[in-house]
Design a protein around this motif. Structure first.
Motif, PDB file in Angstrom:
ATOM      1  N   GLU A 139       0.852  -1.191   0.000  1.00 16.93           N
ATOM      2  CA  GLU A 139       0.000   0.000   0.000  1.00 16.93           C
ATOM      3  C   GLU A 139       0.884   1.236   0.000  1.00 16.93           C
ATOM      4  O   GLU A 139       1.924   1.277   0.662  1.00 16.93           O
TER       5      GLU A 139
ATOM      6  N   ARG B 147      -6.381   0.579   3.738  1.00 16.79           N
ATOM      7  CA  ARG B 147      -7.166  -0.285   2.872  1.00 16.79           C
ATOM      8  C   ARG B 147      -6.654  -1.713   2.830  1.00 16.79           C
ATOM      9  O   ARG B 147      -7.434  -2.649   2.747  1.00 16.79           O
ATOM     10  N   HIS B 148      -5.341  -1.914   2.837  1.00 12.32           N
ATOM     11  CA  HIS B 148      -4.810  -3.275   2.744  1.00 12.32           C
ATOM     12  C   HIS B 148      -4.943  -3.981   4.099  1.00 12.32           C
ATOM     13  O   HIS B 148      -4.737  -3.363   5.147  1.00 12.32           O
TER      14      HIS B 148
ATOM     15  N   VAL C 162      -9.532  -6.189  -1.776  1.00 12.11           N
ATOM     16  CA  VAL C 162      -9.713  -5.109  -0.815  1.00 12.11           C
ATOM     17  C   VAL C 162     -10.944  -4.267  -1.124  1.00 12.11           C
ATOM     18  O   VAL C 162     -11.533  -3.661  -0.234  1.00 12.11           O
ATOM     19  N   HIS C 163     -11.377  -4.222  -2.380  1.00 13.70           N
ATOM     20  CA  HIS C 163     -12.557  -3.415  -2.725  1.00 13.70           C
ATOM     21  C   HIS C 163     -13.817  -3.960  -2.086  1.00 13.70           C
ATOM     22  O   HIS C 163     -14.834  -3.278  -2.000  1.00 13.70           O
TER      23      HIS C 163
ATOM     24  N   PRO D 177     -13.293   0.521   4.263  1.00 13.90           N
ATOM     25  CA  PRO D 177     -12.097   1.076   4.880  1.00 13.90           C
ATOM     26  C   PRO D 177     -12.252   1.210   6.381  1.00 13.90           C
ATOM     27  O   PRO D 177     -13.356   1.390   6.893  1.00 13.90           O
TER      28      PRO D 177
END
Length: 352
Positions: free
Chosen positions: A246, A258-259, A332-333, A337
């Motif tokens: 990231e 996010r990761h 991740v999407h 978050p």
């Protein structure tokens, strides 16, 4: 231009790392002539650093942060890929060009005692680069050394001291003065404050920030302390097992990582409030870090990742733009978050 550079608004990055790999051969046999494998210390990473920016690298010990720094300093050769400084590939520099490159790129090391020659006085330590590269001598050299010490918050009288006659923070100031001697453009700070007391860390961090604003310096800052990285860095790259997982601005990274690995790193930091610390449901990552001699196929993080699916075992994720940064994760999407917890103070590490 890479997406990392585009995010800074810089037209030409001072440093550009593209598809960098640094693999160390593992040799065995009577004369160590037989190569039986390669340790993949750095494995295909890319990032840019804009002029005047502080770019941070974080990750667990052994993830390849220092190897990246050593490759950037031209201390270890790249196995493949390229490192460009001010538009020039450093691998193709001849002896004279390398000498000029050394003037423009300096380093500050983790241990301020072992990085200073115990047999030399401070004026010799700080003045050595000026003697070698600028041929300064006598009063001119002494005056320049004293100005550098005063710039770094030390009185001129310290020029006659030996390293053992100073505290850790004072020795690190000497190391910074030595790095500034040749007026570099880039300073690589490899765990530059991790060996110091917390109160001294704050002084050195403030010194680095002041020098950057006054001299227009660019930093590559490698660290373990996420609160220091958050305070000092403009953008942060997170490494795991030789890869970048990231890259984002410090603000975006700590507000909404996010990761999954980035989230695990931030969640592992204790909360200063004991009540909130007892309430939070923190689950450490399962398993151990795989060996860089034989990293997992596909995503290197998949054996420990809570989001891993079958495709993660075969597909190597590339850094792609998601929200405010770059993330190397195919799943991740699907995960929302993470944001800062209630009770986190401004400037502190966000809690899960």
């Amino acid at each position: 231009m890479s997406a990392a550079a585009a995010g800074t608004g810089a037209t030409v990055p001072l440093v550009r790392v593209e598809r960098l790999r640094v693999h160390f051969p593992l040799r065995r046999g009577l004369l160590f002539e037989r190569t039986v494998g390669h340790i993949k210390a750095v494995d295909d990473i890319s990032f840019d650093i804009a002029p005047g920016e502080t770019f941070g690298l974080v990750g667990e010990s052994g993830c390849g942060k220092t190897t990246v720094a050593r490759a950037l300093l031209k201390l270890v050769p790249a196995s493949s890929g390229s490192i460009s400084f001010d538009g020039t590939d450093i691998a193709g520099l001849d002896a004279q060009q390398t000498r000029f490159f050394r003037r423009r790129v300096q380093s500050v090391f983790q241990d301020p005692f072992s990085s200073l020659n115990p047999r030399l006085r401070v004026h010799e330590i700080v003045g050595e680069p000026l003697v070698i590269h600028r041929a300064l001598r006598g009063r001119e050299l002494r005056a320049r050394v004293e100005r550098l010490l005063e710039t770094c918050g030390l009185p001129a009288s310290f020029a006659s001291r030996f390293p053992h006659e100073m505290s850790g923070g004072q020795r690190q100031r000497v190391g910074i003065a030595r790095a500034l001697a040749l007026e570099p453009d880039l300073i690589v700070c490899d765990e530059a404050v991790s060996a110091l007391d917390v109160s001294i860390q704050a002084q050195i961090i403030n010194l680095l920030s002041r020098l950057q604003s006054e001299l227009g310096l660019t930093y590559l800052f490698i660290g373990h302390d996420l609160s220091v990285v958050r305070h000092l860095c403009d953008r942060v790259g997170v490494m795991y097992l030789g890869r970048l997982v990231e890259v984002a601005s410090a603000e975006a990274l700590f507000a909404a990582p996010r990761h999954p690995y980035t989230r695990a790193l931030i969640e592992a930091v204790p909360v200063p409030d004991p009540v909130l610390e007892r309430r939070r449901d923190h689950k450490p990552l399962p398993g151990e870090i795989p060996s860089p001699l034989s990293p997992p196929a596909g995503c290197v993080f998949h054996p420990r990742c809570p989001l891993a699916v079958e495709r993660c075992r075969a597909e190597v994720p590339a850094l792609r733009t998601i929200a405010a940064g770059l993330v190397a994760c195919t799943e991740v999407h699907r995960a929302p978050p993470t944001s800062s917890r209630p009770g986190a103070r401004p400037g502190s590490i966000p809690a899960p």
